[in-house]
Structure formats: C-alpha cells, structure tokens
Design a protein around this motif. Sequence first.
Motif, PDB file in Angstrom:
ATOM      1  N   ALA A  16       1.034  -1.271   0.161  1.00  0.00           N
ATOM      2  CA  ALA A  16      -0.195   0.145  -0.103  1.00  0.00           C
ATOM      3  C   ALA A  16       0.707   1.309   0.084  1.00  0.00           C
ATOM      4  O   ALA A  16       2.017   1.224   0.609  1.00  0.00           O
ATOM      5  N   ALA A  19       1.730   7.651   3.014  1.00  0.00           N
ATOM      6  CA  ALA A  19       2.781   8.737   3.369  1.00  0.00           C
ATOM      7  C   ALA A  19       3.660   8.669   4.376  1.00  0.00           C
ATOM      8  O   ALA A  19       3.181   8.216   5.560  1.00  0.00           O
ATOM      9  N   VAL A  21       5.724   6.570   5.380  1.00  0.00           N
ATOM     10  CA  VAL A  21       6.121   5.362   5.990  1.00  0.00           C
ATOM     11  C   VAL A  21       6.572   4.515   4.755  1.00  0.00           C
ATOM     12  O   VAL A  21       7.971   4.129   4.810  1.00  0.00           O
ATOM     13  N   GLU A  42       4.730   6.579  -1.988  1.00  0.00           N
ATOM     14  CA  GLU A  42       3.796   7.398  -1.010  1.00  0.00           C
ATOM     15  C   GLU A  42       2.853   8.329  -2.153  1.00  0.00           C
ATOM     16  O   GLU A  42       3.326   8.649  -3.198  1.00  0.00           O
ATOM     17  N   GLN A  81       2.019   7.112  -6.869  1.00  0.00           N
ATOM     18  CA  GLN A  81       0.682   7.301  -6.734  1.00  0.00           C
ATOM     19  C   GLN A  81       0.706   9.151  -6.835  1.00  0.00           C
ATOM     20  O   GLN A  81       1.460   9.484  -6.146  1.00  0.00           O
ATOM     21  N   ARG A 179     -13.959   0.520   3.074  1.00  0.00           N
ATOM     22  CA  ARG A 179     -14.580   1.593   4.163  1.00  0.00           C
ATOM     23  C   ARG A 179     -15.021   2.703   3.405  1.00  0.00           C
ATOM     24  O   ARG A 179     -14.473   3.197   2.153  1.00  0.00           O
ATOM     25  N   ASN A 213      -8.469  -4.196  -0.275  1.00  0.00           N
ATOM     26  CA  ASN A 213      -7.750  -3.337   1.062  1.00  0.00           C
ATOM     27  C   ASN A 213      -8.204  -3.024   2.248  1.00  0.00           C
ATOM     28  O   ASN A 213      -9.550  -2.733   2.213  1.00  0.00           O
ATOM     29  N   GLY A 214      -7.926  -3.196   3.146  1.00  0.00           N
ATOM     30  CA  GLY A 214      -8.205  -3.120   4.434  1.00  0.00           C
ATOM     31  C   GLY A 214      -8.197  -4.227   5.519  1.00  0.00           C
ATOM     32  O   GLY A 214      -8.721  -5.267   5.323  1.00  0.00           O
ATOM     33  N   ASP A 215      -7.439  -3.753   6.643  1.00  0.00           N
ATOM     34  CA  ASP A 215      -7.208  -4.713   7.708  1.00  0.00           C
ATOM     35  C   ASP A 215      -6.638  -6.268   7.142  1.00  0.00           C
ATOM     36  O   ASP A 215      -6.703  -7.022   8.207  1.00  0.00           O
ATOM     37  N   VAL A 216      -5.911  -6.352   6.159  1.00  0.00           N
ATOM     38  CA  VAL A 216      -5.160  -7.645   5.964  1.00  0.00           C
ATOM     39  C   VAL A 216      -4.241  -7.625   7.014  1.00  0.00           C
ATOM     40  O   VAL A 216      -3.288  -6.794   6.707  1.00  0.00           O
ATOM     41  N   LEU A 236      -1.793  -4.632   1.125  1.00  0.00           N
ATOM     42  CA  LEU A 236      -1.264  -4.739   2.540  1.00  0.00           C
ATOM     43  C   LEU A 236      -0.395  -3.339   2.871  1.00  0.00           C
ATOM     44  O   LEU A 236       0.143  -2.726   2.399  1.00  0.00           O
ATOM     45  N   GLY A 237      -1.162  -2.755   4.011  1.00  0.00           N
ATOM     46  CA  GLY A 237      -0.454  -1.477   4.449  1.00  0.00           C
ATOM     47  C   GLY A 237       0.130  -1.512   5.726  1.00  0.00           C
ATOM     48  O   GLY A 237       0.895  -1.994   5.951  1.00  0.00           O
ATOM     49  N   PHE A 241       4.186  -2.650   8.830  1.00  0.00           N
ATOM     50  CA  PHE A 241       4.869  -1.941  10.129  1.00  0.00           C
ATOM     51  C   PHE A 241       5.718  -3.051  10.698  1.00  0.00           C
ATOM     52  O   PHE A 241       5.010  -3.965  11.572  1.00  0.00           O
TER      53      PHE A 241
HETATM   54  C1  FMN Z   1       0.334   6.201   7.943  1.00  0.00           C
HETATM   55  C2  FMN Z   1      -0.474   6.099   6.420  1.00  0.00           C
HETATM   56  C3  FMN Z   1      -0.213   6.742   5.184  1.00  0.00           C
HETATM   57  C4  FMN Z   1      -0.970   6.493   4.277  1.00  0.00           C
HETATM   58  N1  FMN Z   1      -0.902   7.358   3.079  1.00  0.00           N
HETATM   59  C5  FMN Z   1      -1.691   6.749   1.996  1.00  0.00           C
HETATM   60  C6  FMN Z   1      -1.372   7.483   0.781  1.00  0.00           C
HETATM   61  O1  FMN Z   1      -0.277   8.142   0.553  1.00  0.00           O
HETATM   62  N2  FMN Z   1      -2.102   6.990  -0.241  1.00  0.00           N
HETATM   63  C7  FMN Z   1      -3.304   6.291  -0.234  1.00  0.00           C
HETATM   64  O2  FMN Z   1      -3.897   5.954  -1.242  1.00  0.00           O
HETATM   65  N3  FMN Z   1      -3.341   5.792   1.045  1.00  0.00           N
HETATM   66  C8  FMN Z   1      -2.807   6.031   2.071  1.00  0.00           C
HETATM   67  N4  FMN Z   1      -2.929   5.283   3.258  1.00  0.00           N
HETATM   68  C9  FMN Z   1      -4.152   4.445   3.239  1.00  0.00           C
HETATM   69  C10 FMN Z   1      -3.542   2.839   3.077  1.00  0.00           C
HETATM   70  O3  FMN Z   1      -3.030   3.015   1.855  1.00  0.00           O
HETATM   71  C11 FMN Z   1      -4.572   1.953   3.092  1.00  0.00           C
HETATM   72  O4  FMN Z   1      -5.549   2.152   2.455  1.00  0.00           O
HETATM   73  C12 FMN Z   1      -5.016   1.626   4.728  1.00  0.00           C
HETATM   74  O5  FMN Z   1      -4.003   1.774   5.706  1.00  0.00           O
HETATM   75  C13 FMN Z   1      -5.815   0.599   4.967  1.00  0.00           C
HETATM   76  O6  FMN Z   1      -4.894  -0.602   4.821  1.00  0.00           O
HETATM   77  P1  FMN Z   1      -4.466  -1.572   5.792  1.00  0.00           P
HETATM   78  O7  FMN Z   1      -5.508  -1.954   6.939  1.00  0.00           O
HETATM   79  O8  FMN Z   1      -3.772  -2.560   5.210  1.00  0.00           O
HETATM   80  O9  FMN Z   1      -3.424  -0.495   6.433  1.00  0.00           O
HETATM   81  C14 FMN Z   1      -2.177   5.579   4.361  1.00  0.00           C
HETATM   82  C15 FMN Z   1      -2.488   4.937   5.683  1.00  0.00           C
HETATM   83  C16 FMN Z   1      -1.598   5.102   6.807  1.00  0.00           C
HETATM   84  C17 FMN Z   1      -1.834   4.332   8.110  1.00  0.00           C
END
Ligand code: FMN
Length: 320
Positions: A16, A19, A21, A42, A81, A179, A213-216, A236-237, A241
């Motif tokens: 994912a 920003a 990260v 990012e 992106q 979401r 996407n979301g919570d994987v 995966l976002g 971590f």
């Molecule tokens: C710190 C942080 C920065 C993020 N920055 C972006 C971004 O630059 N572009 C984007 O499309 N989504 C961004 N997101 C959203 C994530 O890409 C993702 O959609 C969201 O965290 C849900 O996925 P996850 O549950 O796997 O983390 C960000 C999320 C977090 C936590």
Amino acid sequence: MNSFWNTLSKPFFVLAPMADVTDPAYRRLIAETHPADVMWTEFVSADGLYHTREKKGMKDDENPLMRDLLYTEGERPLVAQLFSSNPENMAYAAKLCAELGFDGIDINMGCPDKSIEKQGCGSAMIKTPEVAVAIIAAARTSGLPVSVKTRIGYNKEEIDTWIPVLLKQNLPALTVHMRTRKEMSKVPAHWDLMPRIVALRNELSPDTLIIGNGDVIDLSDARAKIEESGCDGAMLGRAIFGNPWVFAGRTHAELSKEERLKALDTLARYFEEIQPHKSFHLLKKHVKAFVQGFDGAAELRGAIMNTGSVQEMRTVLQSA
Ligand SMILES: Cc1cc2nc3c(=O)[nH]c(=O)nc-3n(C[C@H](O)[C@H](O)[C@H](O)COP(=O)(O)O)c2cc1C
C-alpha cells in the motif's frame, strides 16, 4: 494495453502507499527483504510537482517531492501514486513519472485528509465523478497504465453508483479500501461487500484487476480474504509496520529480536543515505513497531527514543 498488470499471476499481493511510511528508504528495505508483487510510492501532489519545477524552477535534487519519487530497481513493478483535481497538472506529473521510469500511475481517490479534500482530491473525487474521469484521462496521456485507489463511498456505501464510474474507464487495476470516507479507519473493513464489486467488474470491465484493501494482517489472511471475496489481489498497508518480511509470508510474531533490530538498523542506514533531508522524527515513528516482542524491548525503545540522530540510534541498535 500491454503492461506489467497483465503479467501478474493471481492471487497477488501489493504494498500500500503510505505517506511518510513507504518512503524510498522503507520501500528499499522491503524490496531487499522480500518485494511485493507490485509496490506503490507514497502519494505525491501533481500540482506540487508542476509548481515547484515549472513555476519555482526548483532543482530536482533539492525538491522534496522529487525525492519522494526516488526508487531502486528492486522495487519494480513500481507505481507512482499521484493526486490532483487539475487535469493539466496531472498530465504534467504523469508524463514526468513516465520519464522517471515508473511502471504505472495510480490516482488517489480515497484519502480522507481535509487538506487533500480541500484541493478536490482524495475522497472528494467520489463526489465529483466527472473530475475523476477527466483526471484519469489526463494521466493516460503519459502512456503509462493508470490505476485508481478508492473507497466504497463517501458518507455511505455507494458501490452501485461510484464503482461503475471507475470501471467504465477500463482501468487495468482498481484498488478498493473497503470502507467509506466517513468511516476513516474506525470500523472493520467491509470485505463482505467485495463480491458486489467483483460482480460489477465482471459485467462492466472483465479485464480490470480488483485489489482489496483494509485490515489484511498477513499473507495467509490475504489469501483467505481473496478466496472468500473473489477479488484478484490484496493490498497490505499497516501489516508491514515492523515487518518487512510480510511478503515472504512471515508474521510479526515469527521475527527474532536480531532480525527486528537488524532490519531497523538497515532502515536507519537507508534513511540517512536516501533521505537525509527528512526529519529524524519520521524514522523514530518506526521504532515501536520494530522494537517489540522480546525481553527488554521497552527499555531499548526508551534508549532509542532518547537518541538525537540517526548515527546515535544506530549505535544503540548495534550494541543491543
Ligand atoms: C500512515 C498512513 C499513510 C497513508 N498514506 C496513504 C497514501 O499516501 N495514499 C493512499 O492511497 N493511501 C494511504 N493510506 C491508506 C493505506 O494505503 C490503506 O488504504 C489503509 O491503511 C488500509 O489498509 P491496511 O489496513 O492494510 O493498513 C495511508 C495509511 C496510513 C496508515
């Protein structure tokens, strides 16, 4: 269009955009540990790229936005992106990304941040479908494949109205954070709604890859969610971590103390090498995720958080 998107075998797993990260340092760490099938930068402001380069004449090596677009070959296929609600600026930035050698462009249509929405970008695009369509067309003038990342709706679930707008653009890939904008990240992602998105894809644009996407939480969770919901890949976002091995199928709990500390030390080295202009505070944000899960982790975290430079931090890590 022939692009890397057509070469992926299913199911696939992507990194994912996050920003501050998944910056160039963290992407490099992941690529060298175990790369994702597709990596994202990012998000970067297309308006900002235009203004800093064309209006202000800022040199690329001094331009923070250009530095966010640095990458290493191991990160391919790599998607830049971008966000903008101005088609001219989007066309400009997308062409620039083509010249920089990116494999694709992704347009952010899901960010809930107020400062982004004020510019008509991120989730605000869900409320202005005609702008979203114009922005996709503008990015396509670069010749790169253009994908979109969005949410299931703004204030409420709008799958039947919003998702078709995007699918009718024949995108190679569409990532859906399950979401609404209003839900931010406060409720569990609605993976149960994914079959409806897949059905719309089958009807309107059979060649578009759908990425959920979301919570994987890890790769086996990703496989299960893909299998149950019928999408093609998972993004995966937060699962990355403190765990650059996530795409190798390893869970956070499996990582040894030595692996965690060595990975953080490598990240610190890349941070210093690639982005010395960035605040040390951004590197410190990773400490909690890496320095945990072993005896003495809390004390070590305390010692690291008291350091004042990357060098000091590395010294503490290397003697731990
Ligand atoms: C710190 C942080 C920065 C993020 N920055 C972006 C971004 O630059 N572009 C984007 O499309 N989504 C961004 N997101 C959203 C994530 O890409 C993702 O959609 C969201 O965290 C849900 O996925 P996850 O549950 O796997 O983390 C960000 C999320 C977090 C936590």
